[in-house]
Motif scaffolding. Sequence first.
Motif, PDB file in Angstrom:
ATOM      1  N   ASP A 297       0.827  -1.208   0.000  1.00 44.63           N
ATOM      2  CA  ASP A 297       0.000   0.000   0.000  1.00 44.63           C
ATOM      3  C   ASP A 297       0.862   1.259   0.000  1.00 44.63           C
ATOM      4  OD1 ASP A 297      -2.312  -1.512   0.009  1.00 44.63           O
ATOM      5  OD2 ASP A 297      -2.672  -1.277   2.160  1.00 44.63           O
ATOM      6  N   VAL A 298       1.896   1.273   0.835  1.00 44.75           N
ATOM      7  CA  VAL A 298       2.785   2.444   0.904  1.00 44.75           C
ATOM      8  C   VAL A 298       3.458   2.662  -0.445  1.00 44.75           C
ATOM      9  CG1 VAL A 298       4.908   3.347   1.935  1.00 44.75           C
ATOM     10  CG2 VAL A 298       3.146   2.331   3.398  1.00 44.75           C
ATOM     11  N   MET A 299       3.946   1.603  -1.075  1.00 46.78           N
ATOM     12  CA  MET A 299       4.603   1.753  -2.377  1.00 46.78           C
ATOM     13  C   MET A 299       3.628   2.258  -3.441  1.00 46.78           C
ATOM     14  SD  MET A 299       7.387  -1.342  -2.596  1.00 46.78           S
ATOM     15  CE  MET A 299       6.198  -2.647  -2.330  1.00 46.78           C
ATOM     16  N   ALA A 300       2.374   1.800  -3.385  1.00 44.03           N
ATOM     17  CA  ALA A 300       1.375   2.279  -4.344  1.00 44.03           C
ATOM     18  C   ALA A 300       1.101   3.767  -4.142  1.00 44.03           C
ATOM     19  CB  ALA A 300       0.085   1.472  -4.207  1.00 44.03           C
ATOM     20  N   HIS A 301       1.000   4.207  -2.893  1.00 45.15           N
ATOM     21  CA  HIS A 301       0.799   5.631  -2.613  1.00 45.15           C
ATOM     22  C   HIS A 301       1.983   6.458  -3.115  1.00 45.15           C
ATOM     23  CE1 HIS A 301      -2.818   6.141  -0.016  1.00 45.15           C
ATOM     24  NE2 HIS A 301      -2.697   4.828   0.035  1.00 45.15           N
ATOM     25  N   ALA A 302       3.188   5.977  -2.877  1.00 45.21           N
ATOM     26  CA  ALA A 302       4.384   6.693  -3.319  1.00 45.21           C
ATOM     27  C   ALA A 302       4.421   6.775  -4.847  1.00 45.21           C
ATOM     28  CB  ALA A 302       5.641   6.017  -2.782  1.00 45.21           C
ATOM     29  N   ALA A 303       4.013   5.709  -5.515  1.00 46.13           N
ATOM     30  CA  ALA A 303       3.993   5.720  -6.978  1.00 46.13           C
ATOM     31  C   ALA A 303       2.983   6.741  -7.499  1.00 46.13           C
ATOM     32  CB  ALA A 303       3.670   4.329  -7.509  1.00 46.13           C
ATOM     33  N   LEU A 304       1.827   6.811  -6.857  1.00 44.68           N
ATOM     34  CA  LEU A 304       0.830   7.808  -7.260  1.00 44.68           C
ATOM     35  C   LEU A 304       1.336   9.227  -7.006  1.00 44.68           C
ATOM     36  CD1 LEU A 304      -2.472   6.128  -6.033  1.00 44.68           C
ATOM     37  CD2 LEU A 304      -1.808   6.606  -8.400  1.00 44.68           C
ATOM     38  N   ALA A 305       2.012   9.423  -5.884  1.00 43.28           N
ATOM     39  CA  ALA A 305       2.577  10.740  -5.581  1.00 43.28           C
ATOM     40  C   ALA A 305       3.612  11.128  -6.633  1.00 43.28           C
ATOM     41  CB  ALA A 305       3.199  10.750  -4.186  1.00 43.28           C
ATOM     42  N   LEU A 306       4.441  10.178  -7.029  1.00 40.13           N
ATOM     43  CA  LEU A 306       5.447  10.458  -8.049  1.00 40.13           C
ATOM     44  C   LEU A 306       4.779  10.793  -9.382  1.00 40.13           C
ATOM     45  CD1 LEU A 306       8.445  10.592  -8.749  1.00 40.13           C
ATOM     46  CD2 LEU A 306       8.336   8.154  -9.302  1.00 40.13           C
ATOM     47  N   ASP A 307       3.716  10.084  -9.711  1.00 38.62           N
ATOM     48  CA  ASP A 307       2.977  10.363 -10.937  1.00 38.62           C
ATOM     49  C   ASP A 307       2.406  11.780 -10.895  1.00 38.62           C
ATOM     50  OD1 ASP A 307       1.765   9.581 -13.486  1.00 38.62           O
ATOM     51  OD2 ASP A 307      -0.129   9.627 -12.380  1.00 38.62           O
ATOM     52  N   GLN A 308       1.899  12.191  -9.743  1.00 38.07           N
ATOM     53  CA  GLN A 308       1.341  13.540  -9.606  1.00 38.07           C
ATOM     54  C   GLN A 308       2.413  14.610  -9.746  1.00 38.07           C
ATOM     55  OE1 GLN A 308      -0.625  13.389  -5.832  1.00 38.07           O
ATOM     56  NE2 GLN A 308      -2.277  12.088  -6.591  1.00 38.07           N
ATOM     57  N   LEU A 309       3.624  14.304  -9.338  1.00 36.93           N
ATOM     58  CA  LEU A 309       4.715  15.263  -9.465  1.00 36.93           C
ATOM     59  C   LEU A 309       4.930  15.658 -10.924  1.00 36.93           C
ATOM     60  CD1 LEU A 309       7.085  16.749  -8.003  1.00 36.93           C
ATOM     61  CD2 LEU A 309       8.463  14.728  -8.516  1.00 36.93           C
ATOM     62  N   PHE A 310       4.740  14.711 -11.814  1.00 35.63           N
ATOM     63  CA  PHE A 310       4.960  14.975 -13.227  1.00 35.63           C
ATOM     64  C   PHE A 310       3.680  15.246 -14.001  1.00 35.63           C
ATOM     65  CE2 PHE A 310       8.700  12.611 -11.832  1.00 35.63           C
ATOM     66  CZ  PHE A 310       9.685  13.488 -12.254  1.00 35.63           C
ATOM     67  N   ASP A 311       2.561  15.301 -13.304  1.00 32.75           N
ATOM     68  CA  ASP A 311       1.267  15.574 -13.925  1.00 32.75           C
ATOM     69  C   ASP A 311       1.089  17.102 -13.980  1.00 32.75           C
ATOM     70  OD1 ASP A 311      -1.298  15.628 -14.863  1.00 32.75           O
ATOM     71  OD2 ASP A 311      -2.182  14.574 -13.166  1.00 32.75           O
ATOM     72  N   VAL A 312       1.691  17.716 -14.970  1.00 32.69           N
ATOM     73  CA  VAL A 312       1.700  19.168 -15.081  1.00 32.69           C
ATOM     74  C   VAL A 312       0.574  19.616 -16.018  1.00 32.69           C
ATOM     75  CG1 VAL A 312       3.088  21.176 -15.724  1.00 32.69           C
ATOM     76  CG2 VAL A 312       4.179  19.170 -14.717  1.00 32.69           C
ATOM     77  N   GLY A 313      -0.193  20.581 -15.567  1.00 35.03           N
ATOM     78  CA  GLY A 313      -1.257  21.134 -16.412  1.00 35.03           C
ATOM     79  C   GLY A 313      -2.337  20.135 -16.728  1.00 35.03           C
ATOM     80  N   ASN A 314      -2.606  19.220 -15.823  1.00 29.87           N
ATOM     81  CA  ASN A 314      -3.634  18.192 -15.985  1.00 29.87           C
ATOM     82  C   ASN A 314      -3.426  17.338 -17.232  1.00 29.87           C
ATOM     83  OD1 ASN A 314      -5.018  18.785 -13.625  1.00 29.87           O
ATOM     84  ND2 ASN A 314      -6.168  20.433 -14.608  1.00 29.87           N
ATOM     85  N   VAL A 315      -2.166  17.192 -17.625  1.00 28.10           N
ATOM     86  CA  VAL A 315      -1.824  16.289 -18.711  1.00 28.10           C
ATOM     87  C   VAL A 315      -1.058  15.122 -18.097  1.00 28.10           C
ATOM     88  CG1 VAL A 315      -0.596  16.008 -20.888  1.00 28.10           C
ATOM     89  CG2 VAL A 315      -1.658  18.226 -20.322  1.00 28.10           C
ATOM     90  N   PRO A 316      -1.759  14.017 -17.815  1.00 27.65           N
ATOM     91  CA  PRO A 316      -1.093  12.897 -17.136  1.00 27.65           C
ATOM     92  C   PRO A 316      -0.017  12.283 -18.022  1.00 27.65           C
ATOM     93  CG  PRO A 316      -3.339  12.298 -17.779  1.00 27.65           C
ATOM     94  CD  PRO A 316      -3.162  13.753 -18.118  1.00 27.65           C
ATOM     95  N   VAL A 317       1.060  11.900 -17.390  1.00 28.07           N
ATOM     96  CA  VAL A 317       2.156  11.289 -18.130  1.00 28.07           C
ATOM     97  C   VAL A 317       2.021   9.775 -18.196  1.00 28.07           C
ATOM     98  CG1 VAL A 317       3.779  13.146 -17.669  1.00 28.07           C
ATOM     99  CG2 VAL A 317       3.667  11.193 -16.113  1.00 28.07           C
ATOM    100  N   GLY A 318       1.122   9.204 -17.392  1.00 30.28           N
ATOM    101  CA  GLY A 318       0.931   7.757 -17.418  1.00 30.28           C
ATOM    102  C   GLY A 318       2.106   6.989 -16.883  1.00 30.28           C
ATOM    103  N   ALA A 319       2.727   7.482 -15.808  1.00 37.02           N
ATOM    104  CA  ALA A 319       3.907   6.830 -15.263  1.00 37.02           C
ATOM    105  C   ALA A 319       3.593   5.537 -14.545  1.00 37.02           C
ATOM    106  CB  ALA A 319       4.638   7.787 -14.299  1.00 37.02           C
ATOM    107  N   LEU A 320       2.330   5.298 -14.229  1.00 38.29           N
ATOM    108  CA  LEU A 320       1.993   4.057 -13.528  1.00 38.29           C
ATOM    109  C   LEU A 320       1.649   2.952 -14.481  1.00 38.29           C
ATOM    110  CD1 LEU A 320      -0.043   5.308 -10.497  1.00 38.29           C
ATOM    111  CD2 LEU A 320       2.242   4.416 -10.533  1.00 38.29           C
TER     112      LEU A 320
END
Length: 133
Positions: A110-133
Motif C-alpha cells: 500500500d505504501v509503495m502504491a501511494h508513493a507511486a501515485l505521488a510520483l505520478d502527480q509530481l509529473f502531472d503538469v497542467g492536468n496532462v497525465p504522463v501515465g507513469a503508472l
Amino acid sequence: MKRIEDEHGASATAFYPVETGVMSPDIGRWSLRPVEDWRSGFFPGVLWELEGHSGNARLHDAAIAWTEGLAILQDNPIDHDLGFRFVSSFGVGFALQDESHSVWRDHAQDVMAHAALALDQLFDVGNVPVGAL
C-alpha cells in the motif's frame, strides 16, 4: 547501528545514515540526514538484506523501524527520488518477507502504491497525465 542508537537514543530512527567519513577524525562515522534526504531508503534496504541473510531478529526490528519512518513521505512528492526511498526500503522488505508477515507485506504494498501515485502527480503538469503508472 549500535553507535547511532547510543548517540541518538530513542530518536535514532529519525535520522538516516547516508555515508561514512573517509578522513580523520570522522573515519567510519555515519553522516546522518533527515528522512527527506534522497538517500534515506538505502540504509533500511541494507538492514533488510542483512536480516534476510542472517535471520537476526534485531536487524528485522531495525529494518522495520527505519523503513516505517519513510512512510510519512508516501503522499508527498517532494522530488523525483521517491523510488530510491521506497523501492530500496519498503520494496526490499516486501520482497524478502515471506507469507508469515502478510500484514506487513500488505502495508508495504500500500505504501509503495501511494508513493507511486505521488510520483505520478509530481509529473502531472497542467492536468496532462504522463501515465507513469
